[in-house]
Design a protein around this motif. Structure first.
Motif, PDB file in Angstrom:
ATOM      1  N   GLY A 130      39.575  48.925  43.781  1.00 32.24           N
ATOM      2  CA  GLY A 130      38.619  48.205  42.956  1.00 32.24           C
ATOM      3  C   GLY A 130      39.307  47.165  42.083  1.00 32.24           C
ATOM      4  N   ALA A 131      40.486  47.512  41.564  1.00 37.78           N
ATOM      5  CA  ALA A 131      41.252  46.550  40.761  1.00 37.78           C
ATOM      6  C   ALA A 131      41.721  45.383  41.626  1.00 37.78           C
ATOM      7  CB  ALA A 131      42.440  47.237  40.100  1.00 37.78           C
ATOM      8  N   TYR A 132      42.154  45.675  42.854  1.00 41.52           N
ATOM      9  CA  TYR A 132      42.541  44.587  43.753  1.00 41.52           C
ATOM     10  C   TYR A 132      41.358  43.645  43.982  1.00 41.52           C
ATOM     11  CZ  TYR A 132      46.378  47.799  45.101  1.00 41.52           C
ATOM     12  OH  TYR A 132      47.452  48.647  45.103  1.00 41.52           O
ATOM     13  N   LEU A 133      40.164  44.211  44.115  1.00 36.34           N
ATOM     14  CA  LEU A 133      39.003  43.367  44.368  1.00 36.34           C
ATOM     15  C   LEU A 133      38.693  42.475  43.171  1.00 36.34           C
ATOM     16  CD1 LEU A 133      36.158  43.726  46.602  1.00 36.34           C
ATOM     17  CD2 LEU A 133      35.527  43.244  44.241  1.00 36.34           C
ATOM     18  N   ILE A 134      38.877  42.982  41.958  1.00 37.46           N
ATOM     19  CA  ILE A 134      38.676  42.152  40.768  1.00 37.46           C
ATOM     20  C   ILE A 134      39.652  40.976  40.785  1.00 37.46           C
ATOM     21  CG2 ILE A 134      38.916  42.100  38.248  1.00 37.46           C
ATOM     22  CD1 ILE A 134      37.873  45.040  38.288  1.00 37.46           C
ATOM     23  N   LEU A 135      40.904  41.243  41.118  1.00 38.86           N
ATOM     24  CA  LEU A 135      41.893  40.155  41.184  1.00 38.86           C
ATOM     25  C   LEU A 135      41.563  39.187  42.314  1.00 38.86           C
ATOM     26  CD1 LEU A 135      45.196  42.089  40.448  1.00 38.86           C
ATOM     27  CD2 LEU A 135      43.891  40.600  38.922  1.00 38.86           C
ATOM     28  N   ALA A 136      41.094  39.706  43.447  1.00 40.69           N
ATOM     29  CA  ALA A 136      40.687  38.831  44.553  1.00 40.69           C
ATOM     30  C   ALA A 136      39.527  37.942  44.118  1.00 40.69           C
ATOM     31  CB  ALA A 136      40.313  39.655  45.777  1.00 40.69           C
ATOM     32  N   ALA A 137      38.578  38.522  43.375  1.00 36.25           N
ATOM     33  CA  ALA A 137      37.446  37.730  42.892  1.00 36.25           C
ATOM     34  C   ALA A 137      37.934  36.586  42.014  1.00 36.25           C
ATOM     35  CB  ALA A 137      36.469  38.621  42.124  1.00 36.25           C
ATOM     36  N   LEU A 142      35.689  33.461  41.359  1.00 35.66           N
ATOM     37  CA  LEU A 142      34.603  34.221  40.740  1.00 35.66           C
ATOM     38  C   LEU A 142      35.084  34.856  39.445  1.00 35.66           C
ATOM     39  CD1 LEU A 142      33.208  36.105  43.868  1.00 35.66           C
ATOM     40  CD2 LEU A 142      32.134  34.187  42.685  1.00 35.66           C
ATOM     41  N   ASP A 143      34.130  35.367  38.683  1.00 30.70           N
ATOM     42  CA  ASP A 143      34.426  36.146  37.486  1.00 30.70           C
ATOM     43  C   ASP A 143      33.898  37.560  37.699  1.00 30.70           C
ATOM     44  OD1 ASP A 143      35.606  34.088  35.726  1.00 30.70           O
ATOM     45  OD2 ASP A 143      33.648  33.144  35.987  1.00 30.70           O
ATOM     46  N   ALA A 144      34.431  38.493  36.926  1.00 33.80           N
ATOM     47  CA  ALA A 144      34.074  39.899  37.109  1.00 33.80           C
ATOM     48  C   ALA A 144      33.813  40.562  35.770  1.00 33.80           C
ATOM     49  CB  ALA A 144      35.200  40.632  37.847  1.00 33.80           C
ATOM     50  N   LEU A 173      29.630  40.643  39.518  1.00 32.50           N
ATOM     51  CA  LEU A 173      30.357  39.517  40.091  1.00 32.50           C
ATOM     52  C   LEU A 173      29.502  38.257  40.076  1.00 32.50           C
ATOM     53  CD1 LEU A 173      31.781  41.353  43.219  1.00 32.50           C
ATOM     54  CD2 LEU A 173      33.144  40.516  41.292  1.00 32.50           C
ATOM     55  N   GLY A 174      30.146  37.132  39.881  1.00 32.98           N
ATOM     56  CA  GLY A 174      29.472  35.840  39.907  1.00 32.98           C
ATOM     57  C   GLY A 174      30.326  34.819  39.193  1.00 32.98           C
TER      58      GLY A 174
END
Length: 197
Positions: A130-137, A142-144, A173-174
């Motif tokens: 989940g943390a990786y996905l925030i960084l990918a966003a 994108l912002d998280a 996300l957005g």
């Protein structure tokens, strides 16, 4: 590959990045959501176990179902976000280990015979994912806004009634609404939290 990232990139990912509670009224297309996963999936997990499962909640009906199980203080955040991601963990993640960790064909049995180890491994590694996905966003523009304020039992009943997937945390996300940002909160100092032995 070993060249440090630029200060500008580090700022986007960490030092200037913010947690957003409001977002612009701009939809996040499917291709962006798929690219998020395709980027984040390369982050490491123990034994390449990859227990995270991803539910991107976007439709009005599904958002209403999700809002009903989040804490009152998070309901408006979920309503307003273009997408809310449920980061879940698969209790049966080890069933995929034969193809994902072929260097040890017996790895799945270790988790099959130890439910506590399987649960802890799924939670720990889905949190990492989940943390990786925030960084990918952030890397994809994108912002998280990650959140933990929800009723886990009610969310699991609403979205994962068979019990195999279990909710870990949520991420709105957005594209963030910067006008609503408060002054940045402090972080603990190095000397308070770091030991080098």
């Amino acid at each position: 590959m070993n060249t440090p990232l630029s200060d500008q990139t580090l700022a986007r990912l960490f030092t200037e990045a913010r947690t957003f509670s409001t977002f612009l009224d701009r939809p996040v297309p499917d291709d962006v959501l798929h690219r998020l996963y395709e980027t984040a999936k390369w982050g490491p997990t123990s034994m390449n176990c990859q227990p995270a499962r991803w539910v991107f909640v976007r439709s009005e009906a599904e958002k209403a179902r999700l809002v009903s199980v989040v804490a009152p203080g998070n309901q408006d955040k979920v309503r307003a976000a273009p997408v809310t991601l449920i980061v879940a963990s698969d209790r049966q993640f080890h069933r995929k280990l034969a193809s994902q960790f072929p260097v040890n064909p017996a790895a799945a049995q270790m988790f099959e015979s130890n439910a506590d180890l399987a649960r802890d491994t799924a939670l720990r590694n889905s949190s990492l994912q989940g943390a990786y996905l925030i960084l990918a966003a952030r890397a994809l523009g994108l912002d998280a806004g990650p959140m933990s304020g929800f009723n886990p039992a009610a969310l699991n009943e609403a979205f994962f009634p068979d019990g195999q997937w279990q909710a870990n945390f949520l991420v709105n996300l957005g594209w963030g609404g910067a006008a609503s940002l408060r002054p940045r909160l402090p972080r603990l100092a190095d000397e308070e939290v770091v030991k080098i032995l």
